[in-house]
Write a protein that holds these residues in place. Structure first.
Motif, PDB file in Angstrom:
ATOM      1  N   GLU A   9       5.441  65.974  82.542  1.00 55.49           N
ATOM      2  CA  GLU A   9       5.472  67.435  82.456  1.00 55.49           C
ATOM      3  C   GLU A   9       5.468  67.886  81.007  1.00 55.49           C
ATOM      4  OE1 GLU A   9       8.103  69.499  85.331  1.00 55.49           O
ATOM      5  OE2 GLU A   9       8.943  70.520  83.582  1.00 55.49           O
ATOM      6  N   MET A  10       4.807  69.000  80.760  1.00 55.10           N
ATOM      7  CA  MET A  10       4.809  69.598  79.427  1.00 55.10           C
ATOM      8  C   MET A  10       4.920  71.108  79.575  1.00 55.10           C
ATOM      9  SD  MET A  10       1.826  67.399  77.477  1.00 55.10           S
ATOM     10  CE  MET A  10       2.282  67.990  75.866  1.00 55.10           C
ATOM     11  N   THR A  11       5.519  71.719  78.574  1.00 57.29           N
ATOM     12  CA  THR A  11       5.667  73.174  78.555  1.00 57.29           C
ATOM     13  C   THR A  11       5.055  73.717  77.278  1.00 57.29           C
ATOM     14  OG1 THR A  11       7.709  72.999  79.821  1.00 57.29           O
ATOM     15  CG2 THR A  11       7.303  75.071  78.681  1.00 57.29           C
ATOM     16  N   ALA A  12       4.334  74.825  77.388  1.00 57.57           N
ATOM     17  CA  ALA A  12       3.721  75.439  76.215  1.00 57.57           C
ATOM     18  C   ALA A  12       3.733  76.952  76.391  1.00 57.57           C
ATOM     19  CB  ALA A  12       2.291  74.934  76.021  1.00 57.57           C
ATOM     20  N   LEU A  78      -4.030  79.102  75.154  1.00 59.43           N
ATOM     21  CA  LEU A  78      -3.532  78.922  76.511  1.00 59.43           C
ATOM     22  C   LEU A  78      -3.366  80.242  77.250  1.00 59.43           C
ATOM     23  CD1 LEU A  78      -0.894  76.124  75.908  1.00 59.43           C
ATOM     24  CD2 LEU A  78      -2.967  75.947  77.300  1.00 59.43           C
ATOM     25  N   GLN A  79      -3.753  80.193  78.522  1.00 61.92           N
ATOM     26  CA  GLN A  79      -3.594  81.344  79.398  1.00 61.92           C
ATOM     27  C   GLN A  79      -2.703  80.941  80.554  1.00 61.92           C
ATOM     28  OE1 GLN A  79      -7.583  82.596  80.525  1.00 61.92           O
ATOM     29  NE2 GLN A  79      -8.310  82.603  78.405  1.00 61.92           N
ATOM     30  N   MET A  80      -2.094  81.948  81.178  1.00 63.17           N
ATOM     31  CA  MET A  80      -1.172  81.654  82.268  1.00 63.17           C
ATOM     32  C   MET A  80      -1.879  80.861  83.382  1.00 63.17           C
ATOM     33  SD  MET A  80       1.636  82.766  81.154  1.00 63.17           S
ATOM     34  CE  MET A  80       2.663  82.553  82.611  1.00 63.17           C
ATOM     35  N   LYS A  81      -3.160  81.131  83.579  1.00 61.49           N
ATOM     36  CA  LYS A  81      -3.902  80.449  84.646  1.00 61.49           C
ATOM     37  C   LYS A  81      -4.112  78.960  84.356  1.00 61.49           C
ATOM     38  CE  LYS A  81      -8.543  81.406  82.838  1.00 61.49           C
ATOM     39  NZ  LYS A  81      -9.874  81.999  83.112  1.00 61.49           N
ATOM     40  N   ASP A  82      -3.789  78.540  83.124  1.00 55.49           N
ATOM     41  CA  ASP A  82      -3.910  77.114  82.791  1.00 55.49           C
ATOM     42  C   ASP A  82      -2.738  76.302  83.330  1.00 55.49           C
ATOM     43  OD1 ASP A  82      -5.189  78.030  79.516  1.00 55.49           O
ATOM     44  OD2 ASP A  82      -6.285  77.645  81.392  1.00 55.49           O
ATOM     45  N   SER A  83      -1.746  76.983  83.861  1.00 50.84           N
ATOM     46  CA  SER A  83      -0.629  76.272  84.489  1.00 50.84           C
ATOM     47  C   SER A  83      -1.149  75.488  85.684  1.00 50.84           C
ATOM     48  CB  SER A  83       0.448  77.256  84.961  1.00 50.84           C
ATOM     49  OG  SER A  83       1.079  77.876  83.873  1.00 50.84           O
ATOM     50  N   ALA A  84      -1.069  74.179  85.601  1.00 52.99           N
ATOM     51  CA  ALA A  84      -1.644  73.302  86.624  1.00 52.99           C
ATOM     52  C   ALA A  84      -1.264  71.869  86.288  1.00 52.99           C
ATOM     53  CB  ALA A  84      -3.170  73.436  86.661  1.00 52.99           C
ATOM     54  N   SER A  85      -1.672  70.961  87.131  1.00 57.12           N
ATOM     55  CA  SER A  85      -1.538  69.539  86.797  1.00 57.12           C
ATOM     56  C   SER A  85      -2.866  69.052  86.233  1.00 57.12           C
ATOM     57  CB  SER A  85      -1.177  68.729  88.045  1.00 57.12           C
ATOM     58  OG  SER A  85       0.155  68.941  88.417  1.00 57.12           O
ATOM     59  N   LYS A 104       2.054  67.802  84.674  1.00 62.86           N
ATOM     60  CA  LYS A 104       2.247  69.192  85.080  1.00 62.86           C
ATOM     61  C   LYS A 104       2.441  70.035  83.830  1.00 62.86           C
ATOM     62  CE  LYS A 104       5.095  72.233  87.929  1.00 62.86           C
ATOM     63  NZ  LYS A 104       6.276  72.326  88.824  1.00 62.86           N
ATOM     64  N   LEU A 105       1.558  70.995  83.622  1.00 61.43           N
ATOM     65  CA  LEU A 105       1.636  71.865  82.452  1.00 61.43           C
ATOM     66  C   LEU A 105       2.178  73.225  82.873  1.00 61.43           C
ATOM     67  CD1 LEU A 105       1.025  72.415  79.453  1.00 61.43           C
ATOM     68  CD2 LEU A 105      -1.273  73.132  80.141  1.00 61.43           C
ATOM     69  N   ILE A 106       3.264  73.613  82.220  1.00 59.21           N
ATOM     70  CA  ILE A 106       3.886  74.906  82.498  1.00 59.21           C
ATOM     71  C   ILE A 106       3.637  75.807  81.300  1.00 59.21           C
ATOM     72  CG2 ILE A 106       6.070  76.084  82.948  1.00 59.21           C
ATOM     73  CD1 ILE A 106       7.061  73.346  84.083  1.00 59.21           C
ATOM     74  N   ILE A 107       3.055  76.961  81.557  1.00 58.66           N
ATOM     75  CA  ILE A 107       2.783  77.931  80.497  1.00 58.66           C
ATOM     76  C   ILE A 107       3.787  79.067  80.609  1.00 58.66           C
ATOM     77  CG2 ILE A 107       1.050  79.399  79.387  1.00 58.66           C
ATOM     78  CD1 ILE A 107       0.213  76.485  79.533  1.00 58.66           C
ATOM     79  N   LYS A 108       4.446  79.351  79.489  1.00 55.45           N
ATOM     80  CA  LYS A 108       5.427  80.430  79.466  1.00 55.45           C
ATOM     81  C   LYS A 108       4.888  81.607  78.660  1.00 55.45           C
ATOM     82  CE  LYS A 108       9.506  77.547  80.117  1.00 55.45           C
ATOM     83  NZ  LYS A 108      10.852  77.161  79.609  1.00 55.45           N
ATOM     84  N   PRO A 109       5.233  82.810  79.069  1.00 60.86           N
ATOM     85  CA  PRO A 109       4.722  83.997  78.333  1.00 60.86           C
ATOM     86  C   PRO A 109       5.256  84.043  76.906  1.00 60.86           C
ATOM     87  CG  PRO A 109       5.774  84.638  80.407  1.00 60.86           C
ATOM     88  CD  PRO A 109       6.039  83.173  80.223  1.00 60.86           C
TER      89      PRO A 109
END
Lengths: 109, 118
Positions: A9-12, A78-85, A104-109
């Motif tokens: 998992e990664m968060t950006a 990065l856009q919110m829609k890029d949140s995906a695996s 799993k990539l989590i995109i935060k505002p």
């Protein structure tokens, strides 16, 4: 045995850049794929690398080093829609796809 | 582009019954199709490789008598889950390689079938 490793998992942050790494040990090599998979949906093709170097396609780029058994997927702006695996997969000597467990990539505002 | 369809997209069945899932390549021919299973929060797991006109090749640990695969034409492969049990509940995805006309070994995926066994 055959093995593909990528972070779980990664968060950006939205608007930033993220790099997802993939290392592999397989019996033979006929190319490396990156796929994107949103929850509950089938994977969609992002890139295919068979030669060393960087392939750029819009906001997404993929890099391959065959000597190091290493690839990365770079996502810019990065856009919110890029949140995906994001799935890394290697085509082995038998032209069989060996899949990584996915990041799993989590995109935060 | 290359389009693969699956039918049904979701199905609920009772334990002990059989379910058939169809995978079709709509605008290309595919001598080889693949069947995957994916449990929640896990990666794709290859179940079997389906070859047109011959028997499927199953991965280790996949029961060929339980998961029947038929690849009768260059555009259609079917997966039948026989005597389904709740532990067979999963997301089943097929993919296909085009015969000719494409420059890479990209697999084209169907949209998946969500099976729930009650």
């Amino acid at each position: 045995g055959q093995n593909i490793d990528q972070p779980t998992e990664m968060t950006a942050t939205e608007g930033a850049i993220v790099q997802i790494n993939c290392t592999y040990q397989t019996s033979g090599f006929n190319g490396l794929f990156w796929y994107q998979q949103h929850a509950g949906e089938a994977p969609t093709f992002l890139s295919y690398n068979v030669l060393d170097g960087l392939e750029e396609k819009g906001r997404f780029s993929s890099f391959l080093s065959r000597s190091k058994g290493y690839s990365y997927l770079l996502l810019k702006e990065l856009q919110m829609k890029d949140s995906a695996s994001y799935l890394c997969a290697v085509l082995d000597s038998n032209y069989q796809l060996i899949w990584g467990a996915g990041t799993k990539l989590i995109i935060k505002p | 582009g290359a389009v693969v369809s699956q039918h049904p997209s979701w199905v609920i069945c009772k334990s002990g019954t059989s379910v058939k899932i169809e995978c079709r390549s709509l605008d290309f021919q595919a001598t080889t199709m693949f069947w995957y299973r994916q449990f929640p929060k896990q990666s794709l797991m290859l179940m079997a490789t389906s070859n047109e006109g011959s028997k499927a090749t199953y991965e280790q640990g996949v029961e060929k008598d339980k998961f029947l695969i038929n690849h009768a034409s260059l555009t259609l492969s079917t997966l039948t889950v026989t005597s389904a049990h709740p532990e067979d509940s999963s997301f089943y995805i097929c993919s296909a390689y085009p015969v000719t006309g494409f420059s890479s070994y990209e697999q084209y995926f169907g949209p998946g079938t969500r099976l729930t066994v009650t």
